[in-house]
Write an enzyme that holds these catalytic residues in place. Structure first.
Site, PDB file in Angstrom:
ATOM      1  N   GLY A   1       0.806  -1.212   0.000  1.00 55.48           N
ATOM      2  CA  GLY A   1       0.000   0.000   0.000  1.00 55.48           C
ATOM      3  C   GLY A   1       0.842   1.266   0.000  1.00 55.48           C
ATOM      4  O   GLY A   1       1.957   1.315  -0.525  1.00 55.48           O
ATOM      5  N   SER A   2       0.302   2.302   0.625  1.00 56.44           N
ATOM      6  CA  SER A   2       0.919   3.634   0.532  1.00 56.44           C
ATOM      7  C   SER A   2       2.253   3.763   1.259  1.00 56.44           C
ATOM      8  O   SER A   2       2.915   4.796   1.129  1.00 56.44           O
ATOM      9  CB  SER A   2      -0.052   4.691   1.056  1.00 56.44           C
ATOM     10  N   THR A   3       2.671   2.762   2.028  1.00 57.04           N
ATOM     11  CA  THR A   3       4.023   2.820   2.597  1.00 57.04           C
ATOM     12  C   THR A   3       5.064   2.872   1.476  1.00 57.04           C
ATOM     13  O   THR A   3       6.173   3.373   1.664  1.00 57.04           O
ATOM     14  CB  THR A   3       4.310   1.617   3.509  1.00 57.04           C
ATOM     15  N   PHE A   4       4.688   2.355   0.278  1.00 57.74           N
ATOM     16  CA  PHE A   4       5.598   2.379  -0.868  1.00 57.74           C
ATOM     17  C   PHE A   4       5.799   3.784  -1.412  1.00 57.74           C
ATOM     18  O   PHE A   4       6.740   4.025  -2.185  1.00 57.74           O
ATOM     19  CB  PHE A   4       5.057   1.460  -1.973  1.00 57.74           C
ATOM     20  N   LYS A   5       4.924   4.730  -1.057  1.00 59.92           N
ATOM     21  CA  LYS A   5       5.068   6.087  -1.571  1.00 59.92           C
ATOM     22  C   LYS A   5       6.356   6.733  -1.070  1.00 59.92           C
ATOM     23  O   LYS A   5       6.915   7.620  -1.735  1.00 59.92           O
ATOM     24  CB  LYS A   5       3.857   6.923  -1.185  1.00 59.92           C
TER      25      LYS A   5
END
Length: 569
Positions: free
Chosen positions: A286-290
């Site tokens: 999820g958005s931790t990859f941002k």
């Protein structure tokens, strides 16, 4: 005696007959040697017949004891015993010495009711010299069987593994089988290091094996597990997982995967509780990859903290339309893309770098290959076979690439520790050893910017509920839809929070993941900012003092941290 007298008489006769000659003396010596050899053979045969039973039994005992191997003690980073061996009796039979099989089987099964009488009878009737009847019996059971007085029934002392904290570190330690051989986790790694070879050479006993000291901290492990158990119940999640990593050494200070198991109890490897989700599971993070996407753009020079990206409208890409969960419908600065967790902005940032640059960056961070640690269990990431622009678009915000959580932790640690990718380890390691093993993957200035952005997100963005007074926590939330029947299911979420503390000089990274948490009463959703983030905050609040991180007063704002770093550079 008569034979001996006859021999002496015969020898005297030969001596008198050939006296005075050298030939006679030679014949006497030769005959004496022959008779000595004959009697030696006879005596040896008699001794062999008399003690063969005892010798074979002793040999079988030595063989059986070698099967139940001795193992080294395992200690945590503070010298506390986690796993060790004890000696326990096991029940065996020598079928060829059993007088009455039926009587013996009946008496044994009455004394040990959980024995199967048909199986016992079959083993006692076999033609083997040795057969196990029950491994690891209690002292009371041993005394009860001993009182039966059955010939051919005996006991052997074996090594049994004991895990002194039950399930507390089960997924890290793993387990042994009935022969005390490692079958999972660090126990299997210990065997692979050469323990099995030592046993085959007869050089391994519980007295001469060097202990194994690991990086795990039992106090931290207990605190993390307590908070995850509470979260599991509070949010009615299917699973709860967490890792605490020293970002400067790569040491894994805590790893908890719930549900877990008690390694003191036997169980099937297929039991879902024995599945270590943090090592053998792969997930879309999820958005931790941002954080990775923005670090890539900053390090490549394709973007700066002052760059802006259009998020006024959903991004249409082929058959796909990219939306924001909290749409701002305007142009966003790069820090705003991060704090508002904009999918549209993240996709545009990744496209600015390009497909090849994106793949190369994630490859450099170890996210496209299987991660190897001391634990034998690991899963390979699920990487798109034909990686095109649409893959770069979705991977930019955490969909389309599945990695193990520990891989994601390793990569994120490199964003905040000054730019070094350090292989994670369950063993103790110094900072110097870590730097010798590490590889620089981003510039120091990029790492500085990422510390600022992570703190800013906890100060103003989706990670606010992870903030802990005095510890300058930074981090990023991530909520991903799980695949169900080949399609993303909006009702089945995986939530995560990747946090670091203190943000100005990071020491530890904490990942918390919840599998399919339920929305609480009155809550607008079941997203990471509402569940994984506050759980991470409570974990940090409990473990920071245990790790020697003291709370501070008058902490600087995120923006002033960035200004201070830029001035120093």
């Amino acid at each position: 005696m008569r034979n001996m007298n006859g021999i002496r008489h015969f020898l005297r006769h030969l001596s008198m007959r050939d006296s005075g000659t050298g030939v006679a003396r030679k014949r006497i010596v030769l005959l004496i040697a022959m008779f000595v050899c004959v009697y030696a053979v006879i005596a040896g045969r008699l001794i062999h017949l008399g003690v063969t039973r005892e010798a074979s039994a002793a040999q079988r005992q030595r063989t059986a004891e070698a099967v139940a191997q001795a193992r080294p003690d395992v200690y945590d980073r503070k010298g506390r015993l986690i796993a060790s061996d004890v000696r326990t009796p096991s029940l065996f039979a020598e079928p060829k010495r059993i007088i009455d099989v039926d009587e013996a089987a009946e008496l044994l099964t009455k004394t040990l009711p959980d024995l199967d009488i048909h199986e016992v009878r079959a083993r006692l009737r076999s033609k083997r010299y040795f057969a196990w009847l029950r491994r690891e019996i209690s002292a009371d059971q041993q005394r009860a069987v001993h009182r039966l007085g059955l010939p051919g029934i005996g006991f052997l002392k074996e090594y049994k593994r004991v895990y002194h904290n039950g399930p507390l570190a089960s997924h890290v330690l793993g387990q042994v089988n009935v022969d005390n051989q490692g079958i999972a986790g660090l126990e299997k790694w210990i065997d692979a290091r050469g323990l099995s070879a030592l046993h085959l050479a007869g050089l391994a006993t519980n007295h001469n094996l060097a202990p194994v000291e690991i990086a795990l901290d039992l106090d931290v492990q207990q605190a993390v597990r307590d908070e995850l158990l509470t979260a599991l119940k509070r949010f009615q999640a299917q699973a709860a997982n967490a890792i605490v990593l020293d970002v400067n050494t790569g040491e894994i200070v805590s790893m908890v995967s719930l549900p877990d198991f008690d390694p003191n109890l036997p169980g099937s490897p297929k039991d879902k509780n024995r599945f270590n989700r943090l090592m053998t599971g792969v997930f879309e993070m999820g958005s931790t990859f941002k954080a990775l996407t923005i670090a890539m753009a900053l390090d490549s020079g394709r973007a700066t903290l002052n760059s802006s990206f259009d998020a006024t409208q959903p991004l249409k890409y082929g058959r796909h339309t990219i939306h924001d969960f909290h749409p701002q419908r305007r142009v966003l600065t790069l820090p705003e893309v991060f704090t508002y967790s904009s999918n549209i902005g993240s996709a545009r940032i990744a496209l600015a770098v390009g497909v090849d640059g994106h793949k190369a960056f994630l490859k450099k961070l170890g996210l496209l290959d299987r991660l190897r640690t001391e634990l034998p269990e690991s899963a390979a990431p699920l990487v798109p076979k034909n990686w095109g622009e649409i893959n770069t678009v979705t991977i930019a915000f955490g969909h389309g690439l599945s990695v193990s959580p520990l891989q994601a932790v390793m990569a994120t640690a490199a964003l905040v520790n000054g730019g070094y990718l350090i292989p994670p380890t369950f063993m103790k390691r110094t900072e110097k050893e870590a730097r010798d093993l590490g590889t620089r993957v981003i510039r120091q200035s990029t790492s500085d910017a990422m510390r600022y952005l992570l703190r800013l997100n906890v100060e103003k963005g989706s990670g606010r509920r992870a903030d802990v007074e005095g510890y300058l926590v930074g981090g990023k939330t991530g909520t991903s839809e799980k695949v169900n029947g080949g399609r993303y299911d909006k009702n089945k979420l995986m939530t995560a929070f990747m946090g670091v503390f203190p943000s100005d000089k990071p020491r530890y990274l904490v990942l918390v993941m919840l599998d399919e948490p339920k929305k609480e009463a009155g809550a607008p959703a079941a997203t990471a900012g509402l569940n994984a983030a506050p759980v991470a905050g409570r974990i940090i609040q409990r473990i920071a003092p245990l790790l020697g991180v003291e709370p501070r007063q008058n902490l600087p704002a995120a923006q002033s941290l960035l200004s201070t770093r830029n001035a120093s550079n």
